[in-house]
Design a protein around this motif. Structure first.
Motif, PDB file in Angstrom:
ATOM      1  N   ALA A  49       0.835  -1.205   0.000  1.00 40.45           N
ATOM      2  CA  ALA A  49       0.000   0.000   0.000  1.00 40.45           C
ATOM      3  C   ALA A  49       0.870   1.257   0.000  1.00 40.45           C
ATOM      4  CB  ALA A  49      -0.909   0.001   1.230  1.00 40.45           C
ATOM      5  N   VAL A  50       0.362   2.279  -0.653  1.00 41.35           N
ATOM      6  CA  VAL A  50       1.047   3.569  -0.692  1.00 41.35           C
ATOM      7  C   VAL A  50       0.895   4.263   0.654  1.00 41.35           C
ATOM      8  CG1 VAL A  50       1.059   5.871  -1.752  1.00 41.35           C
ATOM      9  CG2 VAL A  50       0.772   3.831  -3.183  1.00 41.35           C
ATOM     10  N   ILE A  51       2.010   4.737   1.185  1.00 39.53           N
ATOM     11  CA  ILE A  51       2.004   5.548   2.394  1.00 39.53           C
ATOM     12  C   ILE A  51       1.919   7.011   1.992  1.00 39.53           C
ATOM     13  CG2 ILE A  51       3.392   6.320   4.370  1.00 39.53           C
ATOM     14  CD1 ILE A  51       4.606   3.445   4.404  1.00 39.53           C
ATOM     15  N   SER A  52       2.776   7.409   1.062  1.00 39.74           N
ATOM     16  CA  SER A  52       2.879   8.810   0.685  1.00 39.74           C
ATOM     17  C   SER A  52       3.640   8.916  -0.624  1.00 39.74           C
ATOM     18  CB  SER A  52       3.619   9.573   1.800  1.00 39.74           C
ATOM     19  OG  SER A  52       3.626  10.960   1.551  1.00 39.74           O
ATOM     20  N   SER A  53       3.836  10.149  -1.066  1.00 38.99           N
ATOM     21  CA  SER A  53       4.676  10.404  -2.230  1.00 38.99           C
ATOM     22  C   SER A  53       5.440  11.699  -1.980  1.00 38.99           C
ATOM     23  CB  SER A  53       3.834  10.496  -3.507  1.00 38.99           C
ATOM     24  OG  SER A  53       2.964  11.600  -3.429  1.00 38.99           O
ATOM     25  N   ALA A  54       6.478  11.898  -2.761  1.00 38.99           N
ATOM     26  CA  ALA A  54       7.290  13.101  -2.629  1.00 38.99           C
ATOM     27  C   ALA A  54       7.953  13.379  -3.968  1.00 38.99           C
ATOM     28  CB  ALA A  54       8.341  12.914  -1.535  1.00 38.99           C
ATOM     29  N   ARG A  55       8.434  14.617  -4.097  1.00 40.26           N
ATOM     30  CA  ARG A  55       9.105  15.003  -5.331  1.00 40.26           C
ATOM     31  C   ARG A  55      10.238  15.957  -4.995  1.00 40.26           C
ATOM     32  NH1 ARG A  55       9.125  19.285  -8.763  1.00 40.26           N
ATOM     33  NH2 ARG A  55       9.426  18.867 -10.951  1.00 40.26           N
ATOM     34  N   THR A  56      11.395  15.703  -5.569  1.00 37.27           N
ATOM     35  CA  THR A  56      12.494  16.654  -5.519  1.00 37.27           C
ATOM     36  C   THR A  56      12.621  17.228  -6.926  1.00 37.27           C
ATOM     37  OG1 THR A  56      14.229  15.092  -6.141  1.00 37.27           O
ATOM     38  CG2 THR A  56      13.684  15.242  -3.783  1.00 37.27           C
ATOM     39  N   ASP A  57      13.624  18.079  -7.137  1.00 30.37           N
ATOM     40  CA  ASP A  57      13.819  18.613  -8.488  1.00 30.37           C
ATOM     41  C   ASP A  57      14.058  17.514  -9.511  1.00 30.37           C
ATOM     42  OD1 ASP A  57      13.490  21.204  -7.606  1.00 30.37           O
ATOM     43  OD2 ASP A  57      15.634  21.623  -7.456  1.00 30.37           O
ATOM     44  N   ASP A  58      14.685  16.420  -9.077  1.00 34.52           N
ATOM     45  CA  ASP A  58      15.086  15.373 -10.012  1.00 34.52           C
ATOM     46  C   ASP A  58      14.333  14.061  -9.889  1.00 34.52           C
ATOM     47  OD1 ASP A  58      17.157  17.054 -10.965  1.00 34.52           O
ATOM     48  OD2 ASP A  58      18.428  16.430  -9.291  1.00 34.52           O
ATOM     49  N   ILE A  59      13.709  13.823  -8.742  1.00 32.57           N
ATOM     50  CA  ILE A  59      13.180  12.486  -8.461  1.00 32.57           C
ATOM     51  C   ILE A  59      11.723  12.527  -7.996  1.00 32.57           C
ATOM     52  CG2 ILE A  59      13.494  10.436  -6.993  1.00 32.57           C
ATOM     53  CD1 ILE A  59      15.807  10.763  -8.881  1.00 32.57           C
ATOM     54  N   LEU A  60      10.918  11.599  -8.525  1.00 32.92           N
ATOM     55  CA  LEU A  60       9.580  11.317  -8.006  1.00 32.92           C
ATOM     56  C   LEU A  60       9.717  10.102  -7.091  1.00 32.92           C
ATOM     57  CD1 LEU A  60       7.320  11.502 -11.189  1.00 32.92           C
ATOM     58  CD2 LEU A  60       7.400  13.140  -9.314  1.00 32.92           C
ATOM     59  N   LYS A  61       9.080  10.167  -5.930  1.00 36.10           N
ATOM     60  CA  LYS A  61       9.195   9.087  -4.958  1.00 36.10           C
ATOM     61  C   LYS A  61       7.807   8.619  -4.554  1.00 36.10           C
ATOM     62  CE  LYS A  61      13.246  11.416  -3.135  1.00 36.10           C
ATOM     63  NZ  LYS A  61      13.983  11.851  -1.962  1.00 36.10           N
ATOM     64  N   VAL A  62       7.627   7.329  -4.522  1.00 43.31           N
ATOM     65  CA  VAL A  62       6.409   6.730  -3.998  1.00 43.31           C
ATOM     66  C   VAL A  62       6.840   5.857  -2.829  1.00 43.31           C
ATOM     67  CG1 VAL A  62       4.462   5.195  -4.442  1.00 43.31           C
ATOM     68  CG2 VAL A  62       5.218   6.807  -6.213  1.00 43.31           C
ATOM     69  N   ILE A  63       6.290   6.156  -1.659  1.00 44.72           N
ATOM     70  CA  ILE A  63       6.661   5.450  -0.447  1.00 44.72           C
ATOM     71  C   ILE A  63       5.568   4.434  -0.149  1.00 44.72           C
ATOM     72  CG2 ILE A  63       7.175   5.679   2.004  1.00 44.72           C
ATOM     73  CD1 ILE A  63       7.584   8.654  -0.292  1.00 44.72           C
ATOM     74  N   VAL A  64       5.949   3.162  -0.097  1.00 47.86           N
ATOM     75  CA  VAL A  64       4.998   2.080   0.152  1.00 47.86           C
ATOM     76  C   VAL A  64       5.396   1.340   1.421  1.00 47.86           C
ATOM     77  CG1 VAL A  64       4.412   1.829  -2.306  1.00 47.86           C
ATOM     78  CG2 VAL A  64       6.238   0.420  -1.325  1.00 47.86           C
TER      79      VAL A  64
END
Length: 177
Positions: A49-64
């Motif tokens: 399951a997805v906990i959260s997501s985040a974005r930096t200038d270079d990277i998309l992050k999906v935290i599961v």
């Protein structure tokens, strides 16, 4: 070359390719980080399951997260002051991003997968880092393979995660759905 010979070569090539794919899937889960964290500890993360997501200038992050940590979040941890239970696991899946060429509006979408940063709660194995072990597994798209990051000892994320010690070292809250 006769037709039957070509067919035999084609079938053998297909079997080799399929066999290579199966071997690759097994190899991914045979990896260990320099700190001893096994990729196999996170088997099935693709469906967590997805906990959260985040974005930096270079990277998309999906935290599961695995079912243990999701249940803990749903029970109010860490907001209730309780620590996450041993067995809690997080995988932060990271992609380089690009502007969508299909959407009629501006939106960034995943482009090339780059890393899987993982966290595992085991107070006995990782007592010096708040009970959490950390590892980074890099992805190489040219070879379609993962490798443990040579510079990721089991406490590699602990320094950064000190900032959220009061949340049992976890940055991302379980987002409202």
């Amino acid at each position: 070359m006769k037709r039957n010979d070509k067919l035999t070569i084609g079938i053998a090539t297909t079997a080799l390719v399929l066999g290579g794919t199966l071997a690759y899937a097994q190899d991914k889960y045979s990896l260990k980080s320099p700190g001893g964290i096994a990729y196999s500890d996170f088997k099935g993360y693709e469906d967590w399951a997805v906990i959260s997501s985040a974005r930096t200038d270079d990277i998309l992050k999906v935290i599961v997260g695995n079912p243990t940590i999701i249940k803990a979040f749903e029970s109010g941890i860490p907001g209730n002051g309780q620590p996450f239970p041993d067995g809690s696991k997080i995988a932060k899946l990271q992609w380089k991003h690009q502007k969508s060429t299909e959407a009629p509006f501006v939106v960034e979408v995943p482009a090339v997968f780059s890393q899987n940063f993982v966290m595992e709660k085991d107070s006995k194995r990782f007592p010096s880092s708040g009970g959490w072990g950390y590892a980074v597994f890099n992805y190489d798209p040219s070879s379609d393979s993962f490798s443990p990051d040579a510079g990721s000892p089991a406490d590699c994320g602990h320094t950064c995660h000190q900032a959220v010690k009061a949340k049992d070292y976890v940055f991302h809250p379980y987002q409202q759905r």
